[in-house]
Design a protein around this motif. Structure first.
Motif, short mmCIF file in Angstrom:
data_model
loop_
_atom_site.label_atom_id
_atom_site.label_comp_id
_atom_site.label_asym_id
_atom_site.label_seq_id
_atom_site.Cartn_x
_atom_site.Cartn_y
_atom_site.Cartn_z
N GLU A 163 -0.59 -3.79 8.39
CA GLU A 163 -1.71 -4.01 7.25
C GLU A 163 -0.76 -4.50 6.04
O GLU A 163 -0.91 -5.39 5.18
CB GLU A 163 -2.57 -2.78 6.77
N LEU A 164 0.36 -3.58 5.71
CA LEU A 164 1.32 -3.61 4.63
C LEU A 164 1.91 -5.00 4.88
O LEU A 164 2.10 -5.64 3.84
CB LEU A 164 2.24 -2.68 4.76
N ASP A 165 2.43 -5.45 5.94
CA ASP A 165 2.99 -6.56 6.23
C ASP A 165 2.38 -7.87 5.95
O ASP A 165 2.55 -8.87 5.11
CB ASP A 165 3.48 -6.81 7.72
N GLU A 166 0.95 -7.74 6.07
CA GLU A 166 -0.14 -8.85 6.10
C GLU A 166 -0.26 -8.94 4.55
O GLU A 166 -0.19 -9.95 3.94
CB GLU A 166 -1.32 -8.34 6.43
N LEU A 167 -0.22 -7.51 3.79
CA LEU A 167 -0.54 -7.58 2.43
C LEU A 167 0.86 -8.30 1.59
O LEU A 167 0.62 -9.09 0.46
CB LEU A 167 -0.84 -6.43 1.85
N VAL A 168 1.97 -8.14 1.98
CA VAL A 168 2.99 -8.45 1.33
C VAL A 168 3.35 -9.82 1.37
O VAL A 168 3.42 -10.76 0.54
CB VAL A 168 4.39 -7.85 1.93
N LYS A 169 2.74 -10.28 2.63
CA LYS A 169 2.75 -12.00 2.87
C LYS A 169 1.99 -12.55 1.99
O LYS A 169 2.13 -13.45 0.98
CB LYS A 169 2.62 -12.40 4.37
N TRP A 170 0.66 -11.95 1.73
CA TRP A 170 -0.68 -12.43 1.22
C TRP A 170 -0.12 -12.47 -0.53
O TRP A 170 -0.09 -13.67 -1.03
CB TRP A 170 -1.62 -11.68 1.18
N ALA A 171 0.43 -11.44 -0.86
CA ALA A 171 1.05 -11.32 -2.27
C ALA A 171 2.04 -12.21 -2.77
O ALA A 171 2.00 -13.19 -3.62
CB ALA A 171 1.56 -9.79 -2.40
N LEU A 172 3.04 -12.47 -1.69
CA LEU A 172 4.01 -13.49 -1.97
C LEU A 172 3.71 -14.92 -1.96
O LEU A 172 4.03 -15.73 -2.36
CB LEU A 172 5.06 -13.30 -0.90
N LYS A 187 -3.31 1.29 5.77
CA LYS A 187 -3.34 2.40 6.49
C LYS A 187 -2.14 2.27 7.71
O LYS A 187 -1.66 3.30 8.10
CB LYS A 187 -4.42 2.18 7.57
N ASN A 188 -1.56 1.27 8.01
CA ASN A 188 -0.44 1.06 8.82
C ASN A 188 0.63 -0.01 8.51
O ASN A 188 0.31 -0.81 7.56
CB ASN A 188 -0.87 0.80 10.21
N LYS A 189 1.99 -0.14 9.21
CA LYS A 189 2.75 -1.27 8.68
C LYS A 189 2.06 -2.67 9.00
O LYS A 189 2.32 -3.57 8.10
CB LYS A 189 3.94 -0.97 9.71
N PRO A 217 1.35 -0.69 -3.02
CA PRO A 217 0.40 -0.35 -2.16
C PRO A 217 0.62 1.00 -1.27
O PRO A 217 0.04 1.63 -0.90
CB PRO A 217 0.20 -1.65 -1.25
N LYS A 218 2.02 0.96 -1.03
CA LYS A 218 2.41 2.13 -0.08
C LYS A 218 2.12 3.28 -1.05
O LYS A 218 1.67 4.36 -0.29
CB LYS A 218 3.85 1.96 0.07
#
Lengths: 279, 256
Positions: free
Chosen positions: B123-132, B119-121, B112-113
């Motif tokens: 959102e990325l944290d959220e996405l990483v958690k979701w995928a894991l 857009k921001n950190k 994603p990065k």
């Protein structure tokens, strides 16, 4: 003790003696540099790193301009040589079938063994003569030419050592080729790449011949710009060892120790990179 | 469950040659959305090549040539930019291959990065958690996201690779014998994760396997490939209970 055991003992003894014979000269070099150099530096004190060289038969002085020259040349030549090497290696690895990339490969291997004095002559002809002066820039260019094939070869090997599966994983994420190369492959190969850069840096620290016709050997002023004359520790050793003056021989020994220690420092740092567990 | 119309994957008359060798011979099949297709067949039958023809990783192999048509959610894979096409899909490989120089977190975040999907950190944290979470790994790694991946077991590493692929929210997930190199407990976890993906997401899965048991256990459709040819294709129940081709019968019995 039977015949087989005796044979084994003799074999072991021969191996040990021959290995010692091979290694002893290296130790001898180190020891004599340390032995002769340490006395000089102790006698001269910190001034040895801060002062200008002495007149004949007039004490020890220092090697400040040459030391500064060696460091600045190594940095300047790295700035010229390393980015080029990086791109040449990426090009050679990424486009193995491109004729130009094949040329880069062959050329970088061939240039590994080029006589360094020839590189000095070349830069003399293409830069020193047209500009009408010696300069740090000319010295750095000659050193960069010496460094490029080494760094290119190391970086090439580091990138080629990255297993294909990581490349596939990168492309599978929809990444463009530059991103796969610079954000994934280079990251995975970073230790090998850094080692290559440091080895290139260490190599140019001690080079002498490429600087003979390029640098101008001003060992009384610290070079302040790329167009200034300069000097290197290696050139100072080369010149002073040939003079008939005892005090200059001593300065040469002290300078030899300084250069050896600089080389060792870079070598040890590069060892640290290669030794760290890579998984 | 919402029933989606149309096909997730359509393959027509697909042929692949590598260095002059005919690897995939006229394969055609269609998979509806939100289903699992198992591609089964003995080693060397061309299953992995078929998978790489779908996301065009085949382009990386020198002297390869592809003929035919592949449609992924209506996108004609060989008429589009390969990089855009690959972003529609995720892939998990036979041997776990998390990037060794990145942390667990970075391995999931990198897709994603670099593709600029967040857009921001936060959102990325959220996405990483979701995928894991979707890869059923979150509970095991949430306290050590900065660890390097080699501290994980092989099976965990494979689920990390699944999370890395899921972080791009692919519509089509390709898995190349994902449980071939992991222990049975982890293999079950991966299969569970795949099942729950299908339940919760708009995603379709193509799974390559050389074990008929896994194919029958997990899939909705089976394609049986032998020597580069599609021997039999259909609903899993139909193929498991009533295989039409003699070779399929033999493969299901473990004889080829």
């Amino acid at each position: 003790m039977d015949a087989r055991e005796i044979k084994e003992k003799i074999f072991l003894a021969v191996v040990v003696i021959l290995s010692l014979a091979a290694v002893l000269p290296v130790f001898h070099v180190f020891l004599s540099v340390i032995w002769n150099g340490l006395g000089v530096i102790m006698k001269a004190g910190p001034r040895f790193l801060l002062d200008v060289p002495p007149a004949p038969n007039a004490g020890l002085g220092g090697i400040a301009p040459s030391l500064a020259g060696t460091l600045l040349l190594a940095v300047l030549s790295s700035l010229l040589g390393i980015p080029l090497s990086l791109f040449a290696a990426v090009f050679a690895v990424e486009f193995p079938d491109n004729p130009l990339a094949k040329g880069v490969r062959v050329l970088s291997k061939a240039l590994l063994e080029i006589p360094s004095v020839v590189v000095g002559m070349l830069v003399y002809a293409i830069l020193v003569v047209p500009m009408g002066r010696f300069s740090m820039l000319a010295g750095a260019l000659a050193l960069a030419i010496m460094m490029i094939p080494y760094v290119t070869t190391y970086v090439e090997q580091a990138l080629e050592g990255v297993p294909f599966t990581y490349r596939e994983a990168g492309f599978a994420l929809g990444l463009s080729r530059p991103k796969v190369v610079f954000d994934i492959m280079v990251g995975i190969a970073r230790r090998g790449i850094l080692t290559g850069m440091l080895i290139g840096f260490a190599k140019v620290l001690g080079e002498t011949a490429p600087l003979l016709f390029t640098l101008g050997r001003d060992r009384y002023n610290i070079p302040l710009g790329p167009l200034d004359y300069g000097d290197s520790i290696s050139l100072l050793i080369f010149d002073y060892a040939q003079t008939p003056y005892a005090n200059m021989h001593q300065v040469a020994w002290g300078a030899a120790l300084v250069l050896t220690l600089m080389f060792l420092a870079v070598f040890l740092i590069s060892r640290r990179f290669t030794e760290e567990v890579f998984l | 469950m919402i029933e989606e119309k149309g096909y997730a994957l359509q393959i027509e008359g697909l042929n692949v040659w590598i260095r002059g060798k005919h690897i995939i011979k006229g394969v055609g099949l269609e998979v509806p959305k939100r289903r699992i297709l198992a591609v089964m067949g003995p080693s060397g039958s061309g299953k992995s090549t078929l998978l790489r023809a779908i996301n065009r990783l085949i382009d990386l192999i020198p002297e390869s040539r592809v003929e035919g048509k592949v449609l992924v959610y209506g996108t004609d894979v060989y008429r589009e930019d390969p990089y855009r096409v690959r972003r529609l899909m995720g892939m998990v490989f036979q041997t776990p291959n998390p990037f060794p120089n990145m942390s667990i977190y970075e391995n999931v975040a990198i897709g994603p990065k670099l593709n600029r999907l967040v857009k921001n950190k936060e959102e990325l944290d959220e996405l990483v958690k979701w995928a894991l979470e979707k890869a059923m790994l979150w509970d095991e790694v949430k306290d050590r996201l900065d660890d390097p991946p080699h501290r994980l077991s092989g099976g965990q590493q494979q689920r990390l690779c699944l999370a890395r692929a899921l972080a791009l929210k692919p519509k089509l997930l390709l898995l190349d014998e994902p449980t071939g190199n992991v222990d049975p407990v982890n293999a079950v976890k991966i299969e569970e994760a795949l099942r729950s993906l299908l339940r919760d997401l708009e995603i379709t899965i193509v799974l390559v396997t050389h074990t008929p048991h896994q194919a029958v256990r997990i899939s909705d459709y089976i394609a049986f490939i032998y020597m580069g040819e599609l021997v039999e294709f259909g609903l899993t129940d139909a193929i498991a209970l009533n295989p039409k081709h003699e070779l399929t019968v033999k493969f299901l019995r473990g004889e080829v």
